[in-house]
Design a protein around this motif. Structure first.
Motif, PDB file in Angstrom:
ATOM      1  N   ARG A 253       0.821  -1.215   0.000  1.00  0.00           N
ATOM      2  CA  ARG A 253       0.000   0.000   0.000  1.00  0.00           C
ATOM      3  C   ARG A 253       0.853   1.262   0.000  1.00  0.00           C
ATOM      4  NH1 ARG A 253      -4.316  -2.428   4.199  1.00  0.00           N
ATOM      5  NH2 ARG A 253      -2.404  -3.411   4.905  1.00  0.00           N
ATOM      6  N   LEU A 254       1.957   1.229   0.723  1.00  0.00           N
ATOM      7  CA  LEU A 254       2.868   2.377   0.667  1.00  0.00           C
ATOM      8  C   LEU A 254       3.435   2.512  -0.752  1.00  0.00           C
ATOM      9  CD1 LEU A 254       4.510   4.645   2.074  1.00  0.00           C
ATOM     10  CD2 LEU A 254       6.318   2.962   2.387  1.00  0.00           C
ATOM     11  N   THR A 257       0.917   3.973  -3.069  1.00  0.00           N
ATOM     12  CA  THR A 257       0.732   5.394  -2.769  1.00  0.00           C
ATOM     13  C   THR A 257       1.893   6.209  -3.335  1.00  0.00           C
ATOM     14  OG1 THR A 257      -0.478   4.837  -0.777  1.00  0.00           O
ATOM     15  CG2 THR A 257       0.417   7.054  -0.879  1.00  0.00           C
ATOM     16  N   TYR A 281       6.832   8.560   4.571  1.00  0.00           N
ATOM     17  CA  TYR A 281       5.774   7.538   4.652  1.00  0.00           C
ATOM     18  C   TYR A 281       4.369   8.152   4.592  1.00  0.00           C
ATOM     19  CZ  TYR A 281       9.887   5.136   6.388  1.00  0.00           C
ATOM     20  OH  TYR A 281      11.160   4.646   6.526  1.00  0.00           O
ATOM     21  N   PHE A 282       4.266   9.373   4.083  1.00  0.00           N
ATOM     22  CA  PHE A 282       2.966  10.063   3.963  1.00  0.00           C
ATOM     23  C   PHE A 282       2.279  10.166   5.329  1.00  0.00           C
ATOM     24  CE2 PHE A 282       3.962   8.115  -0.085  1.00  0.00           C
ATOM     25  CZ  PHE A 282       3.797   9.173  -0.976  1.00  0.00           C
ATOM     26  N   GLU A 283       3.067  10.264   6.391  1.00  0.00           N
ATOM     27  CA  GLU A 283       2.481  10.266   7.730  1.00  0.00           C
ATOM     28  C   GLU A 283       1.674  11.547   7.981  1.00  0.00           C
ATOM     29  OE1 GLU A 283       1.887   8.141   9.891  1.00  0.00           O
ATOM     30  OE2 GLU A 283       1.366   9.364  11.639  1.00  0.00           O
ATOM     31  N   GLY A 284       2.121  12.639   7.406  1.00  0.00           N
ATOM     32  CA  GLY A 284       1.349  13.878   7.517  1.00  0.00           C
ATOM     33  C   GLY A 284       0.819  14.260   6.147  1.00  0.00           C
ATOM     34  N   GLN A 285      -0.057  15.277   6.137  1.00  0.00           N
ATOM     35  CA  GLN A 285      -0.638  15.635   4.848  1.00  0.00           C
ATOM     36  C   GLN A 285       0.020  16.874   4.247  1.00  0.00           C
ATOM     37  OE1 GLN A 285      -4.784  15.288   5.397  1.00  0.00           O
ATOM     38  NE2 GLN A 285      -5.153  14.585   3.320  1.00  0.00           N
ATOM     39  N   GLU A 320      -5.912  15.795  -1.080  1.00  0.00           N
ATOM     40  CA  GLU A 320      -6.772  14.802  -0.410  1.00  0.00           C
ATOM     41  C   GLU A 320      -6.071  13.458  -0.265  1.00  0.00           C
ATOM     42  OE1 GLU A 320      -9.899  15.083   0.915  1.00  0.00           O
ATOM     43  OE2 GLU A 320      -9.421  17.193   0.644  1.00  0.00           O
ATOM     44  N   PHE A 321      -4.814  13.431  -0.520  1.00  0.00           N
ATOM     45  CA  PHE A 321      -4.104  12.200  -0.760  1.00  0.00           C
ATOM     46  C   PHE A 321      -3.105  11.940   0.371  1.00  0.00           C
ATOM     47  CE2 PHE A 321      -0.307  10.258  -2.615  1.00  0.00           C
ATOM     48  CZ  PHE A 321      -0.830   9.134  -3.192  1.00  0.00           C
ATOM     49  N   PRO A 322      -2.842  10.717   0.819  1.00  0.00           N
ATOM     50  CA  PRO A 322      -3.613   9.517   0.496  1.00  0.00           C
ATOM     51  C   PRO A 322      -4.819   9.423   1.434  1.00  0.00           C
ATOM     52  CG  PRO A 322      -1.736   8.922   1.840  1.00  0.00           C
ATOM     53  CD  PRO A 322      -1.673  10.409   1.655  1.00  0.00           C
ATOM     54  N   SER A 323      -5.906   8.943   0.942  1.00  0.00           N
ATOM     55  CA  SER A 323      -7.124   8.906   1.738  1.00  0.00           C
ATOM     56  C   SER A 323      -7.460   7.485   2.140  1.00  0.00           C
ATOM     57  CB  SER A 323      -8.264   9.496   0.915  1.00  0.00           C
ATOM     58  OG  SER A 323      -9.492   9.153   1.498  1.00  0.00           O
ATOM     59  N   HIS A 324      -8.077   7.373   3.325  1.00  0.00           N
ATOM     60  CA  HIS A 324      -8.498   6.041   3.763  1.00  0.00           C
ATOM     61  C   HIS A 324      -9.621   5.509   2.892  1.00  0.00           C
ATOM     62  CE1 HIS A 324     -11.401   8.703   5.697  1.00  0.00           C
ATOM     63  NE2 HIS A 324     -12.191   7.668   5.808  1.00  0.00           N
ATOM     64  N   GLU A 327      -8.702   2.858   0.656  1.00  0.00           N
ATOM     65  CA  GLU A 327      -8.391   1.559   1.282  1.00  0.00           C
ATOM     66  C   GLU A 327      -9.444   0.516   0.979  1.00  0.00           C
ATOM     67  OE1 GLU A 327      -5.978   0.062   3.350  1.00  0.00           O
ATOM     68  OE2 GLU A 327      -4.892   1.528   2.188  1.00  0.00           O
TER      69      GLU A 327
END
Lengths: 327, 367
Positions: A253-254, A257, A281-285, A320-324, A327
């Motif tokens: 998934r990472l 993304t 790791y796209f931890e923040g937006q 808006e990325f990455p969005s749950h 998933e």
């Protein structure tokens, strides 16, 4: 220790009897040269094998091997009369410790013999022997080295040559034999350094658990094999490609993304002056945009590119990325 | 249901506390366990060093000692994530339950189960703390560095603390547990100043990752008993673990909550996704080789701890919150140690900071 000197036929010494021997991968060249030149100065210490006319080496295994290769028929020996095998083993061990540095495998074999052959308790090993072997005082070290004693020849060789780390070897010991030998081949094929060995082994071990398949089966997959064995590519590049592939599989998934992020960046058509990065790791937006320029004109062009970027529909998607919801 | 009493293999007693009433009572409850007097805690730690796994051995060993520092501390929180402003009462540390993901495996410098015998100091410190004027209201709990009730049949902390808090208008005690050791609680006078909370997971995760703890249904039954006894009840889904079928299984646990507990009695339900410091991964792999929790997609977060990839966390929180809301929209759901972005993505709102979240939680239990 009661002992006597005598001369015996070399063939009476059973060189395959390793009861007291921890010698591993010895370098006999200089010893051979010395014995050939000045003769044997210090006779090996031997024990008579009970009920036979044969002898086993307690200390002096390398000397006996050299004498054998030199074709010597009769050799002087020190014959130990004491029957306490543990005391004899410790005598040989400490004579070795006093005259040379034991390699990793030899230390492992010494601990293995103390625990499994001579049945010493761990507490006693910790108290009396671990630091004498130069292994500190951490009880975990005992398990680490015991695991090394179970490994196959190619992996032991790697340890002695210092191309395989002790921690990798310990991890390998927990795997089935076929898996560890397959991994050892991978180390050789990609010339993996110790840090990469650890990373590759963790990735492969995790993947084999996730996919419920063996590590060897993973390495036998065509996609990995073709990268590993590509003769037209240098080994560090092959290693990087295999690592990327394993990471894509381990962290799908990472990886997806990250690919999607690159695609969105392309759609934004950023000029060479602008560099856009996401948080690790796209931890923040939040995104970081770097502007490079060396003239007023370039800064103006970058400002224009930024205005265009702010209007681009791809930016809305990026924000808006990455969005749950994906998933 | 009779409470299971933790029986250590060995007890170390620090000489300075051997004559305290708590120590004597404790040793009377464990008449057949060998006791060794030590001059200080380090002697007990050293005694475990020769074992192959001091963590396992520590969980079977009890150290009775003196708390020389403060019993009460603020939750350390974690950098860049929103904390709930909890305060911790450290009356004991470590836990006899050996959950695979437990941070105590790598956190504690003394790996034994430790209990502090100077309980008169604990009460004196609580008196001072609660009248210090630091805050208008205090939420305190004993379940941060131990399970609040798993050792209670032995330590009897609830008998000391629940009646104490029953008389406090400006504070509430939270007892967090995975156990069913509620027998003592039922008879205690609490005046609704104690929240009894259960850490919940799905039945498959409870079996594989919390093998020493009671199964989920038993925990919910215990929660039901406390609810009937008038206690406020809390639930903590922490850690949420992603695995095939997690949505269905967690939904079932949420259903179970509302079958056993009156929604009016629920103080809060917290959600926290699996997270741990990097060094714990190695410990989990070594100590719990069957556990698959390390196989998830976890990456270093802004505090350095490994966390699920952000969209995975947001999806889990969103799912859980929706399930809870379906049963009762008035239940307060909050996230434990999450970023503002994840709050907004998953729940559609965010407290924004610790002070706001703390106030929201206080308001749930102040009346």
């Amino acid at each position: 220790m009661p002992m006597s000197y005598k001369e015996i036929p070399l063939r009476a010494i059973d060189l395959r009897d390793l009861t007291f021997i921890i010698t591993y991968a010895p370098d006999l060249k200089s010893l051979k040269h010395s014995i050939a030149r000045v003769g044997l100065r210090n006779p090996p210490l031997v024990q008579r094998i009970f009920g036979t006319a044969r002898y086993r080496i307690i200390c002096g295994y390398k000397r006996a091997m050299v004498l054998n290769t030199l074709g010597i028929e009769k050799v002087p020996v020190q014959l130990a009369h004491r029957e306490d095998d543990l005391a004899l083993f410790l005598l040989g061990l400490h004579e070795n410790l006093g005259t040379r540095t034991l390699n990793v495998v030899e230390k492992a074999l010494a601990l293995d013999k103390l625990i499994h052959q001579f049945r010493l308790k761990r507490e006693k090993i910790l108290r009396d022997h671990l630091s004498a072997l130069g292994l500190g005082s951490d009880p975990k070290t005992i398990d680490l080295y015991l695991s090394i004693a179970t490994l196959e020849e190619p992996i032991r060789e790697g340890l002695v040559a210092d191309t395989i780390s002790i921690s990798t070897a310990h991890q390998l010991s927990a795997l089935p034999q076929a898996d560890r030998l397959a991994f050892n081949q991978l180390i050789t094929a990609l010339a993996l350094g110790k840090t990469l060995q650890r990373e590759f082994l963790t990735l492969l071990a995790d993947l084999s658990r996730i996919r419920k398949t063996s590590l060897r089966a993973l390495l036998d997959e065509q996609e990995i094999k073709s990268l590993t064995e590509d003769p037209n590519v240098q080994r560090p590049i092959r290693a990087r490609r295999v690592r990327d592939l394993l990471n894509r599989r381990r962290y799908p998934r990472l990886s997806q993304t990250a690919e999607k992020f690159e695609e969105l960046k392309k759609r934004l058509k950023l000029s060479g002056q602008l560099s856009l990065t996401a948080e690790p790791y796209f931890e923040g937006q939040a995104y970081r945009l770097t502007v490079s320029f060396h003239s007023r004109e370039q800064l103006g062009a970058a400002a224009k590119a930024l205005r265009n970027m702010a209007e681009d529909p791809a930016l809305a998607e990026l924000l808006e990325f990455p969005s749950h919801k994906q998933e | 249901m009779a409470a299971e009493v933790f029986k250590p293999l060995r007890i170390f007693v620090e000489r300075s506390v051997e004559d305290l009433p708590f120590t004597r009572e404790l040793l009377n409850r464990l008449p057949s366990i060998p006791v060794q007097m030590v001059t200080d805690a380090q002697k007990a730690v050293n005694a475990l060093k020769s074992f192959p796994d001091p963590v396992t051995e520590g969980k079977r060993s009890l150290l009775v000692t003196r708390q020389r520092g403060p019993f009460i501390k603020r939750c350390p929180g974690t950098k860049n994530y929103i904390c709930c402003g909890y305060r911790i009462i450290n009356a004991a540390t470590n836990c006899n339950l050996d959950c695979t993901y437990c941070i105590l495996q790598s956190y504690l410098t003394i790996p034994l189960v430790v209990v502090y015998a100077n309980r008169e100091d604990l009460i004196a410190q609580l008196d001072r703390y609660l009248s210090s004027g630091q805050a208008d209201f205090y939420r305190l709990g004993t379940g941060e560095l131990t399970d609040s009730l798993s050792l209670d049949p032995l330590f009897k902390h609830a008998r000391l603390l629940v009646p104490y808090f029953a008389n406090k208008a400006n504070a509430i005690l939270e007892l967090k547990t995975k156990t069913t050791n509620v027998e003592d609680l039922i008879a205690l006078q609490h005046s609704r100043r104690t929240v009894v909370s259960w850490s919940l997971n799905t039945e498959p995760m409870a079996r594989s990752e919390e093998p020493d703890a009671p199964l989920i249904n038993a925990r919910l039954q215990a929660a039901g008993r406390c609810c009937e006894a008038g206690y406020r009840i809390g639930f903590h889904f922490d850690p949420l673990i992603e695995y095939p079928g997690w949505e269905r299984d967690y939904s079932q646990v949420v259903d179970g909550i509302f079958q056993h507990v009156d929604p009016e009695a629920i103080a809060w339900i917290s959600l926290g996704a699996l997270r741990y410091p990097p060094q714990l991964a190695e410990i989990i792999r070594r100590r719990h080789p069957h556990s698959e929790i390390v196989l998830g997609e976890l990456f270093p977060g802004k505090d350095g701890k490994l966390r699920y990839f952000r969209p995975i966390r947001a999806k889990m929180f969103h799912h859980m919150s929706a399930c809870i809301e379906e049963h009762n929209p008035d239940v307060l759901v909050y996230l434990c140690m999450e970023s503002d972005e994840v709050w907004r993505q998953a729940l559609g709102w965010s407290p924004g900071d610790m002070a706001t979240l703390s106030r929201l939680l206080d308001e749930r239990v102040q009346s």
